[in-house]
Design a protein around this motif. Structure first.
Motif, short mmCIF file in Angstrom:
data_model
loop_
_atom_site.label_atom_id
_atom_site.label_comp_id
_atom_site.label_asym_id
_atom_site.label_seq_id
_atom_site.Cartn_x
_atom_site.Cartn_y
_atom_site.Cartn_z
N ARG A 247 10.45 6.26 -3.13
CA ARG A 247 10.20 5.02 -3.81
C ARG A 247 9.71 5.53 -5.53
NH1 ARG A 247 6.14 2.36 -2.19
NH2 ARG A 247 4.73 3.48 -2.93
N GLN A 248 8.85 7.07 -5.59
CA GLN A 248 8.68 7.99 -6.76
C GLN A 248 9.50 7.67 -8.09
OE1 GLN A 248 5.23 8.50 -6.51
NE2 GLN A 248 5.47 7.60 -4.53
N GLU B 34 7.89 6.00 0.95
CA GLU B 34 7.10 6.65 0.60
C GLU B 34 8.00 7.21 -1.33
OE1 GLU B 34 3.75 4.59 0.48
OE2 GLU B 34 5.49 2.92 1.39
N TRP C 189 8.42 6.73 6.77
CA TRP C 189 7.13 6.72 5.95
C TRP C 189 7.26 7.68 4.43
CZ3 TRP C 189 5.39 2.58 4.68
CH2 TRP C 189 5.27 1.62 5.64
N ASN D 122 3.94 -3.31 1.57
CA ASN D 122 4.46 -1.77 1.28
C ASN D 122 6.07 -2.97 1.13
OD1 ASN D 122 6.46 0.05 2.37
ND2 ASN D 122 4.81 0.98 1.32
N LEU E 146 -2.82 7.83 5.26
CA LEU E 146 -1.73 6.41 5.96
C LEU E 146 -1.32 7.41 6.89
CD1 LEU E 146 -0.67 5.21 2.51
CD2 LEU E 146 -1.23 4.14 4.42
N ALA F 298 -1.22 10.31 1.55
CA ALA F 298 -0.19 10.05 2.70
C ALA F 298 -0.72 10.79 3.61
CB ALA F 298 0.61 11.30 1.68
N TRP G 3 -6.32 3.74 -6.90
CA TRP G 3 -5.42 3.71 -7.63
C TRP G 3 -5.65 1.62 -8.00
CZ3 TRP G 3 -1.97 7.06 -7.21
CH2 TRP G 3 -2.04 7.48 -6.27
N GLU H 59 7.01 8.98 11.36
CA GLU H 59 6.14 9.49 9.74
C GLU H 59 7.56 10.20 8.96
OE1 GLU H 59 3.06 9.74 9.33
OE2 GLU H 59 1.84 9.65 11.19
N ILE I 287 4.84 3.72 -8.29
CA ILE I 287 4.55 2.84 -7.39
C ILE I 287 4.74 1.59 -7.19
CG2 ILE I 287 2.63 2.29 -8.83
CD1 ILE I 287 0.06 2.71 -7.01
N ARG J 161 -2.24 12.01 -4.32
CA ARG J 161 -0.96 11.26 -3.66
C ARG J 161 -1.06 11.60 -2.20
NH1 ARG J 161 3.46 12.59 -7.20
NH2 ARG J 161 5.49 12.75 -5.41
C1 HEM Z 1 2.44 -0.90 4.28
C2 HEM Z 1 1.67 -0.23 3.65
C3 HEM Z 1 1.54 0.81 2.94
C4 HEM Z 1 1.18 0.44 1.72
C5 HEM Z 1 0.26 -0.76 1.23
C6 HEM Z 1 0.86 1.77 1.42
C7 HEM Z 1 0.84 1.74 0.12
C8 HEM Z 1 1.31 3.00 -0.78
C9 HEM Z 1 0.31 3.79 -1.99
C10 HEM Z 1 -0.45 2.26 -3.20
C11 HEM Z 1 0.52 4.78 -2.13
C12 HEM Z 1 0.62 5.09 -3.73
C13 HEM Z 1 1.39 5.00 -4.34
C14 HEM Z 1 2.48 5.95 -4.63
O1 HEM Z 1 2.47 7.21 -4.16
O2 HEM Z 1 3.77 5.44 -4.31
C15 HEM Z 1 1.22 5.62 -1.28
C16 HEM Z 1 1.82 6.41 -0.94
C17 HEM Z 1 2.12 7.10 -0.21
N1 HEM Z 1 2.37 6.36 1.22
FE1 HEM Z 1 2.41 4.36 1.67
N2 HEM Z 1 1.57 2.12 1.92
C18 HEM Z 1 2.07 2.08 3.20
C19 HEM Z 1 2.34 2.47 4.34
C20 HEM Z 1 2.39 4.22 4.84
C21 HEM Z 1 2.92 4.25 6.19
C22 HEM Z 1 3.12 4.03 6.84
C23 HEM Z 1 3.14 5.85 5.28
C24 HEM Z 1 2.75 6.87 6.46
C25 HEM Z 1 3.28 8.15 6.37
C26 HEM Z 1 2.73 6.41 3.54
C27 HEM Z 1 2.65 7.32 3.35
C28 HEM Z 1 3.00 7.84 2.17
C29 HEM Z 1 3.16 8.59 1.18
C30 HEM Z 1 3.95 10.30 2.17
C31 HEM Z 1 2.62 8.32 0.15
C32 HEM Z 1 2.54 9.97 -1.03
C33 HEM Z 1 3.93 9.51 -2.50
C34 HEM Z 1 4.91 10.74 -3.36
O3 HEM Z 1 3.88 10.14 -3.86
O4 HEM Z 1 4.93 11.48 -3.24
N3 HEM Z 1 2.52 4.64 3.49
N4 HEM Z 1 1.48 4.55 -0.10
#
Ligand code: HEM
Ligand code: HDD
Ligand code: HEM
Lengths: 461, 332
Positions: A390-391, A387, A383, A154, A23, A20, A88, A380, A394, A16
């Motif tokens: 949603r935890q 994200e 996001w 997303n 991304l 994060a 994943w 940021e 996934i 994760r």
């Molecule tokens: C738009 C396309 C995006 C997709 C398809 C996407 C997909 C994912 C996936 C598959 C995970 C891992 C599974 C999960 O933790 O639920 C994740 C986690 C995460 N993503 Fe995204 N993401 C996107 C955009 C972003 C952006 C732009 C950020 C910017 C900071 C971001 C921040 C995070 C963070 C912070 C996590 C970790 C969440 C946690 O585990 O607490 N995501 N994202």
């Protein structure tokens, strides 16, 4: 012989963090890819229509910066594509065909973007007049389309639809379009698109503001003034729209992802008359050190203080998002910065209305200088809300993140490596931008010394 | 042809396009690497300039074919994508790092000052060597049956004769294609001396790649009998075509042809990939997952087919425009 596999809990956290971090880095460059081309075109438009050499010069300078940053955007984006599978695999195995169309469409936009940025840069010396301006238009369209297709994926993770589940829980009867046009896309896509324009608009303006602060002579230099005004005006005009879309997003989240909403607003008990908390720490049973406005939360969600809002008490413990305080503060940071930027835009607008000029005072320039960082932080933070909120899912309600993660070892090392690698990339990109900004090319060939352009002296010619 | 078969063909097409155009980019980096040891600084710089000129406009577009291939794989065949990623994560992660370093090395080679640019060139050159090697290992490991449907497999299975050999073969093919392309570019631009340089290297690379391919057949016989048999059965016409293309290119190189070289070299690669694909068919993952069993939902496959057609329709004319522009004189 085989490599040891790792306990899932340990891996989950590492994966994760890695996702994060990578991304969070890519998204800044993605903003540049989405919105900088439009700024270039606005400047070039102004330059061509009014025969304004200064505006044309700005467009050229910005296209050079775009070339460098696109390159970094491309490599960091490729890493993300690998990570989707490497981190994943079970998520991809089960749902890859449902949302994959979004990424496939994005591929078309990547091609367009990659080819036309090269055409645009080569074109400065090879294509005449307005025709050159038109070669930039596909880049702008590709930016919008690219943002749509990824963000739709997303959104789908937040509000999955466009398939049925068979007996063993696998999707059948996939409808790719329905998956992409899910209810969350309606607000996530415009919200992200506007965010990209704000990040680039305020960001670009802040660079000129800093240089005006450093050397006051530049405050009357036309190139610096225009370089500040064009992006700042675009960003300031979009800010109120962004706040409106954010408000729609918040109601969408309250309707469809009540656990996320309870997290970002720190709501403990389900009921009407919910207090809206500004700031504060979310402990186990109350908000501490926050400013509470009674009833406002209910009012914002349903336009009436009688609106019932779901709290943690109605959410099963194992479906609650982690880190309530982080979520809450991230949300407040985003909203707070949104209103601060609105105020900055108001300042500019008011002054312009009275004086037909912008306030070239120290304090205004300082505010502009901060606005760039502010917009990035707001994005940021948004996001993080999306994200982390949603935890533990996934795919909301359907697949837990812990069930999606790989069992491959060594992720913590990869994370440390990635941080160093990206820090290096970022530093070198900044050095490159500064060099390009100060370089005087012989004959002023725009492509010279750029990754997409012709070399300074073309051999054999 | 069923829908999954069409998407499998698209997958191969994407991989082939990447092998040719991405491969030529990698190969150019490999030649920079070999030239880096040269004392003659002038020559080194001319090579770097030639590479920059040839790759400059297209280096990112060429690379999108890889992204496209990955996306087709995960959308069209999620049941194959997941175990590949889970089993071969080591070479895949190394390839991903290679791609980052290669792209940034190339870009920053243009933008940095003397010392920085030189280092960036080295990074570009070294990563151009390792990236195709690890991608080759991945392909070789899949052929050798190291990736099993539904399983997470042996993470070290890619360290074997077939994967390593395919990795080296990939590097050699990239170097070969690049040398032929650069030779053609040099001649068009009237850089005769540098053209001679790449001519000699094209011939050497052709011989090495041919020898490696022959060695590959022997290892294939031992480690991937199914593919070996397929290659001499349904794949035979393609195998023969590939050998003919290779030999004719070699003759052409020796006799100083120029315009025909590029298409001939491309033909050799296309025939080789097609032969391999036909030989491996119907297996996606030999011998545990077939194309039909591994395919994703029908509607997703249809969407991929549509997207592929749209991609071709947009990419081909835009690339043509870019190439025309890059060859044109600057306006005054
Ligand atoms: C738009 C396309 C995006 C997709 C398809 C996407 C997909 C994912 C996936 C598959 C995970 C891992 C599974 C999960 O933790 O639920 C994740 C986690 C995460 N993503 Fe995204 N993401 C996107 C955009 C972003 C952006 C732009 C950020 C910017 C900071 C971001 C921040 C995070 C963070 C912070 C996590 C970790 C969440 C946690 O585990 O607490 N995501 N994202
Ligand atoms: C310049 C950046 C920026 C600014 C000023 C705002 N936002 Fe935002 N916000 C984002 C940039 C952003 C984003 C691009 O980071 C997110 C993440 C996911 C998304 O679609 O947009 C986001 C997500 C996001 C979400 C979560 C959506 C979800 O999980 O599906 C909500 C509820 C809001 N925002 C609400 C707001 C409100 C009420 C704002 C009022 C001031 C606001 N945002 C300003
Ligand atoms: C999981 C999420 C994501 C993945 C897998 C991903 C993947 C990629 C890939 C592979 C590239 C490189 C394409 C090339 O070679 O040209 C790229 C670039 C890009 N991505 Fe992402 N991306 C993700 C998130 C996002 C988000 C959230 C946005 C924007 C809203 C975005 C916008 C872009 C843009 C505009 C580019 C072009 C880069 C540039 O030219 O600066 N991406 N991305």
């Amino acid at each position: 012989m085989s490599l040891p596999s790792v306990p899932i809990a340990d891996n989950l956290l590492a994966a994760r963090e890695l996702m994060a971090f990578t991304l969070g880095f890519h998204i800044i460059l993605a903003c540049v890819g989405v919105a900088l081309p439009a700024m270039m075109l606005i400047a070039e438009f102004k330059g061509r229509r009014n025969d304004d050499e200064v505006a044309l010069d700005l467009a050229k300078r910005w296209s050079k910066a775009a070339a460098v940053l696109f390159a970094v955007g491309a490599v960091t984006g490729t890493v993300l594509s690998f990570e989707m599978g490497l981190l994943w695999p079970n998520f991809m195995e089960r749902f890859g065909d449902v949302f994959g169309t979004g990424f496939a469409i994005e591929g078309i936009f990547f091609f367009t973007e990659a080819i036309f940025i090269a055409i645009y840069i080569y074109g400065w010396k090879r294509i005449d007049g307005w025709k050159h301006w038109w070669t930039g238009v596909p880049i702008v369209i590709a930016g919008v389309g690219g943002a749509f297709s990824v963000v739709a994926v997303n959104s789908w993770m937040n509000q999955p639809q466009g398939f049925a589940l068979d007996g063993s829980g696998n999707p059948t009867g996939v409808e790719p379009l329905s998956a992409l046009f899910n209810p969350a896309t309606v607000y996530e896509f415009p919200h992200m698109l506007l965010a990209a324009y704000m990040v680039v608009g305020f960001g670009l303006a802040s660079i000129y503001a800093i240089s005006m602060l450093r050397s006051p002579a530049k405050r009357s230099d036309r190139r610096h003034r225009l370089g500040l005004l064009i992006p700042l005006t675009v960003a300031a005009l979009l800010t109120p729209v962004q706040i409106f879309v954010g408000d729609v997003a918040a109601r969408g989240v309250a309707d469809h992802q009540p656990a996320k909403f309870a997290g970002m607003e720190c709501i403990y008990e389900t009921g009407p008359d919910q207090t809206e908390w500004l700031g504060g720490i979310c402990t186990d049973d109350e908000v501490r050190w926050g400013i509470g406005i009674p009833g406002l939360d209910s009012l914002l969600v349903g336009f009436s203080t009688d609106t019932v809002v779901t709290g943690f008490d109605q959410i099963p413990d194992d479906e609650e998002p982690p880190a309530h305080t982080l979520l809450h503060l991230a949300f407040d940071t985003m909203v707070g910065i949104g209103f601060a930027l609105l105020a900055l835009g108001g300042w500019l607008g008011f002054y312009w209305w009275r004086k037909r000029d912008f306030p070239a005072t120290k304090w205004f320039l300082r505010a502009v200088a901060l606005s760039g960082i502010g917009a990035v932080v707001a994005m940021e933070a948004g996001w993080i809300v999306t994200e982390v909120g949603r935890q533990p899912w996934i795919v909301q309600g359907l697949m837990r993140t812990e069930d999606a993660v790989t069992n491959a070892g060594g992720l913590w090392f990869v994370l440390v490596g990635a941080i160093f690698l990206y820090a290096g990339l970022g530093a070198i990109a900044v050095v490159s931008l500064r060099r390009i900004a100060s370089r005087q090319e012989p004959g002023g060939d725009v492509g010279a010394g750029l990754p997409y352009g012709p070399p300074a002296e073309e051999p054999g010619r | 042809m069923s829908k999954p078969d069409v998407v499998a063909a698209i997958l191969c097409a994407g991989a082939t396009l990447y092998a040719i155009f991405g491969g030529a980019d990698f190969g150019a980096g490999v030649w920079e690497l070999f030239a880096a040891r040269k004392r003659d600084r002038g020559l080194r710089e001319r090579i770097e300039q030639r590479v920059a000129l040839s790759l400059g406009p297209v280096w990112e577009a060429n690379h999108v074919w890889l992204i496209f291939t990955l996306v087709v794989l995960w959308t069209g065949f999620p049941d194959a994508f997941a175990p590949i990623m889970e089993t071969l994560y080591v070479p895949l992660a190394l390839a991903a790092i290679g791609i980052v370093l290669r792209g940034s090395g190339f870009a920053f080679g243009h933008t940095l000052g003397d010392v920085g640019a030189q280092r960036a060139h080295v990074v570009f050159a070294v990563s151009s060597l390792i990236t195709p090697f690890f991608l080759g290992c991945v392909v070789g490991a899949i052929a050798a049956g190291e990736v099993e449907a539904g399983g997470s497999g042996n993470a070290l299975g890619w360290i074997g004769p077939l994967p390593i050999l395919v990795g080296v073969l990939f590097v050699a093919s990239c170097a070969y294609i690049a040398a032929v392309f650069l030779l053609d570019d040099c001649r068009r631009a009237g850089e005769e001396e540098l053209g001679e340089y790449f001519l000699r290297r094209s011939i050497a690379a052709a011989v090495v790649a041919g020898a490696l391919a022959a060695a590959g057949l022997i290892v294939l016989h031992a480690d991937a009998r199914g593919i070996f048999d397929g290659l001499f059965d349904e794949g035979l016409p393609f195998l023969i075509a590939s050998v003919i293309f290779g030999l004719v290119t070699l003759v052409g190189l020796l006799r100083g042809w120029s315009r025909a070289l590029r298409p001939l070299a491309i033909g050799a690669v296309v025939a080789l990939v097609a032969g391999w694909a036909v030989a491996q068919f119907p297996y996606l993952l030999p011998d545990t997952l077939t194309v039909a069993d591994g395919a994703g939902d029908g509607a997703a496959l249809t969407a991929l087919i549509v997207v592929f057609i749209v991609a071709l329709v947009t990419v081909v004319p835009s690339l043509a425009l870019l190439f025309r522009l890059a060859q044109r004189q600057a306006l005054e």
